[in-house]
Scaffold this motif. Structure first.
Motif, PDB file in Angstrom:
ATOM      1  N   MET A 154     -10.456   5.778 -42.183  1.00 51.28           N
ATOM      2  CA  MET A 154     -10.415   6.287 -43.540  1.00 51.28           C
ATOM      3  C   MET A 154     -10.890   5.188 -44.480  1.00 51.28           C
ATOM      4  N   GLU A 155     -11.641   5.570 -45.477  1.00 50.28           N
ATOM      5  CA  GLU A 155     -12.175   4.590 -46.413  1.00 50.28           C
ATOM      6  C   GLU A 155     -12.346   5.234 -47.788  1.00 50.28           C
ATOM      7  N   LEU A 156     -11.927   4.497 -48.823  1.00 52.41           N
ATOM      8  CA  LEU A 156     -12.144   4.884 -50.215  1.00 52.41           C
ATOM      9  C   LEU A 156     -12.882   3.732 -50.886  1.00 52.41           C
ATOM     10  N   ARG A 157     -13.820   4.062 -51.760  1.00 52.25           N
ATOM     11  CA  ARG A 157     -14.573   3.024 -52.464  1.00 52.25           C
ATOM     12  C   ARG A 157     -14.366   3.161 -53.968  1.00 52.25           C
ATOM     13  N   THR A 158     -14.274   2.011 -54.620  1.00 52.98           N
ATOM     14  CA  THR A 158     -14.229   1.963 -56.076  1.00 52.98           C
ATOM     15  C   THR A 158     -15.417   1.116 -56.515  1.00 52.98           C
ATOM     16  N   GLU A 159     -15.475   0.814 -57.792  1.00 53.46           N
ATOM     17  CA  GLU A 159     -16.591   0.002 -58.298  1.00 53.46           C
ATOM     18  C   GLU A 159     -16.653  -1.360 -57.610  1.00 53.46           C
ATOM     19  N   ARG A 160     -15.486  -1.990 -57.388  1.00 50.37           N
ATOM     20  CA  ARG A 160     -15.468  -3.348 -56.830  1.00 50.37           C
ATOM     21  C   ARG A 160     -14.813  -3.465 -55.466  1.00 50.37           C
ATOM     22  N   LEU A 161     -14.096  -2.441 -55.033  1.00 49.49           N
ATOM     23  CA  LEU A 161     -13.236  -2.559 -53.854  1.00 49.49           C
ATOM     24  C   LEU A 161     -13.555  -1.524 -52.786  1.00 49.49           C
ATOM     25  N   VAL A 162     -13.155  -1.849 -51.576  1.00 48.01           N
ATOM     26  CA  VAL A 162     -13.135  -0.883 -50.490  1.00 48.01           C
ATOM     27  C   VAL A 162     -11.695  -0.843 -49.987  1.00 48.01           C
ATOM     28  N   LEU A 163     -11.133   0.357 -49.938  1.00 51.62           N
ATOM     29  CA  LEU A 163      -9.811   0.569 -49.348  1.00 51.62           C
ATOM     30  C   LEU A 163     -10.057   1.201 -47.991  1.00 51.62           C
ATOM     31  N   ARG A 164      -9.498   0.603 -46.965  1.00 55.42           N
ATOM     32  CA  ARG A 164      -9.764   1.085 -45.608  1.00 55.42           C
ATOM     33  C   ARG A 164      -8.520   0.922 -44.757  1.00 55.42           C
ATOM     34  N   ASP A 165      -8.534   1.588 -43.605  1.00 53.66           N
ATOM     35  CA  ASP A 165      -7.438   1.420 -42.656  1.00 53.66           C
ATOM     36  C   ASP A 165      -7.385  -0.029 -42.195  1.00 53.66           C
ATOM     37  N   PHE A 166      -6.181  -0.472 -41.903  1.00 55.87           N
ATOM     38  CA  PHE A 166      -5.995  -1.840 -41.414  1.00 55.87           C
ATOM     39  C   PHE A 166      -6.533  -1.998 -40.007  1.00 55.87           C
ATOM     40  N   GLN A 167      -6.925  -3.244 -39.699  1.00 52.52           N
ATOM     41  CA  GLN A 167      -7.345  -3.653 -38.362  1.00 52.52           C
ATOM     42  C   GLN A 167      -6.485  -4.853 -37.971  1.00 52.52           C
ATOM     43  N   ARG A 168      -6.248  -5.022 -36.712  1.00 53.03           N
ATOM     44  CA  ARG A 168      -5.418  -6.144 -36.265  1.00 53.03           C
ATOM     45  C   ARG A 168      -5.982  -7.493 -36.736  1.00 53.03           C
ATOM     46  N   GLU A 169      -7.288  -7.564 -36.912  1.00 50.53           N
ATOM     47  CA  GLU A 169      -7.934  -8.799 -37.366  1.00 50.53           C
ATOM     48  C   GLU A 169      -7.556  -9.159 -38.805  1.00 50.53           C
ATOM     49  N   ASP A 170      -6.904  -8.250 -39.509  1.00 53.35           N
ATOM     50  CA  ASP A 170      -6.477  -8.506 -40.883  1.00 53.35           C
ATOM     51  C   ASP A 170      -5.205  -9.344 -40.955  1.00 53.35           C
ATOM     52  N   THR A 171      -4.552  -9.554 -39.830  1.00 53.04           N
ATOM     53  CA  THR A 171      -3.266 -10.248 -39.811  1.00 53.04           C
ATOM     54  C   THR A 171      -3.304 -11.618 -40.494  1.00 53.04           C
ATOM     55  N   PRO A 172      -4.262 -12.499 -40.224  1.00 54.76           N
ATOM     56  CA  PRO A 172      -4.244 -13.809 -40.893  1.00 54.76           C
ATOM     57  C   PRO A 172      -4.332 -13.720 -42.417  1.00 54.76           C
ATOM     58  N   SER A 173      -5.119 -12.807 -42.943  1.00 58.37           N
ATOM     59  CA  SER A 173      -5.225 -12.650 -44.398  1.00 58.37           C
ATOM     60  C   SER A 173      -3.905 -12.178 -44.995  1.00 58.37           C
ATOM     61  N   VAL A 174      -3.267 -11.228 -44.340  1.00 63.12           N
ATOM     62  CA  VAL A 174      -1.984 -10.719 -44.831  1.00 63.12           C
ATOM     63  C   VAL A 174      -0.927 -11.818 -44.743  1.00 63.12           C
ATOM     64  N   PHE A 175      -0.905 -12.542 -43.635  1.00 59.30           N
ATOM     65  CA  PHE A 175       0.059 -13.639 -43.488  1.00 59.30           C
ATOM     66  C   PHE A 175      -0.124 -14.672 -44.600  1.00 59.30           C
ATOM     67  N   ALA A 176      -1.369 -14.977 -44.937  1.00 63.01           N
ATOM     68  CA  ALA A 176      -1.650 -15.990 -45.958  1.00 63.01           C
ATOM     69  C   ALA A 176      -1.042 -15.603 -47.304  1.00 63.01           C
ATOM     70  N   TYR A 177      -1.217 -14.359 -47.736  1.00 66.95           N
ATOM     71  CA  TYR A 177      -0.664 -14.019 -49.055  1.00 66.95           C
ATOM     72  C   TYR A 177       0.817 -13.662 -48.987  1.00 66.95           C
ATOM     73  N   HIS A 178       1.289 -13.129 -47.854  1.00 70.13           N
ATOM     74  CA  HIS A 178       2.731 -12.853 -47.708  1.00 70.13           C
ATOM     75  C   HIS A 178       3.549 -14.144 -47.712  1.00 70.13           C
ATOM     76  N   SER A 179       2.932 -15.263 -47.468  1.00 62.97           N
ATOM     77  CA  SER A 179       3.622 -16.555 -47.398  1.00 62.97           C
ATOM     78  C   SER A 179       3.629 -17.311 -48.723  1.00 62.97           C
ATOM     79  N   LYS A 180       2.920 -16.816 -49.714  1.00 62.45           N
ATOM     80  CA  LYS A 180       2.822 -17.526 -50.996  1.00 62.45           C
ATOM     81  C   LYS A 180       4.112 -17.377 -51.803  1.00 62.45           C
ATOM     82  N   PRO A 181       4.588 -18.467 -52.401  1.00 63.63           N
ATOM     83  CA  PRO A 181       5.816 -18.403 -53.208  1.00 63.63           C
ATOM     84  C   PRO A 181       5.763 -17.343 -54.314  1.00 63.63           C
ATOM     85  N   ALA A 182       4.637 -17.193 -54.985  1.00 60.37           N
ATOM     86  CA  ALA A 182       4.532 -16.202 -56.063  1.00 60.37           C
ATOM     87  C   ALA A 182       4.724 -14.784 -55.526  1.00 60.37           C
ATOM     88  N   TYR A 183       4.212 -14.512 -54.332  1.00 58.33           N
ATOM     89  CA  TYR A 183       4.381 -13.201 -53.707  1.00 58.33           C
ATOM     90  C   TYR A 183       5.850 -12.993 -53.337  1.00 58.33           C
TER      91      TYR A 183
END
Length: 158
Positions: A1-30
């Motif tokens: 599944m995929e949705l597109r906006t002017e600047r973004l693509v929203l798509r189903d997750f892939q296992r390869e996305d784990t490092p990116s999610v881990f990086a922002y889930h670990s930030k103090p502000a988050y």
């Protein structure tokens, strides 16, 4: 599944996305708005695996999509029904703090809400947030959600 906006693509997750999610889930502000310790890599791996699993369900009830900017995962946005035939769903959005303040969450959310109301025939959405999370509250209100109780917001279609 995929949705597109002017600047973004929203798509189903892939296992390869784990490092990116881990990086922002670990930030103090988050983490400031979550009442839990920083996640482990295994926690995030399980989270992304769950989202990948939801995308494979037939019939599908949960649409939690990766928000990507220039092919980089910067967050997630979704509508999650309890059962495929439901006409109400929970809405949620999270974004890497490095990308706050640029309108990405609103842009992604608008596309997802339009999909939910038009394609999934949703009639009611609700959002849950911590009372101190002013950014999430402002986002929900800008999307037409109204406060029902402290920490709970709802939006009806249209």
């Amino acid at each position: 599944m995929e949705l597109r906006t002017e600047r973004l693509v929203l798509r189903d997750f892939q296992r390869e996305d784990t490092p990116s999610v881990f990086a922002y889930h670990s930030k103090p502000a988050y983490l400031e708005h979550y009442r839990q310790p920083p996640p482990t890599q295994e926690d995030v791996r399980a989270f992304v695996a769950m989202l990948c699993g939801w995308a494979q369900e037939v019939p599908r009830a949960k649409y939690q999509l990766a928000i990507t900017l220039d092919s980089r995962v910067i967050g997630t946005c979704g509508v999650r029904k309890q059962a495929p035939e439901d006409t109400s769903a929970e809405y949620g959005c999270e974004l890497d703090p490095a990308f706050w303040g640029h309108g990405y969450a609103r842009e992604a959310s608008r596309a997802l809400l339009e999909f939910g109301f038009q394609s999934l025939d949703l009639k009611r959405l609700f959002a849950l947030t911590q009372p101190g999370n002013l950014g999430a509250i402002r986002l929900a209100e800008s999307l037409g959600f109204h406060r029902v109780t402290e920490g709970r917001y709802e939006r009806l279609y249209p």
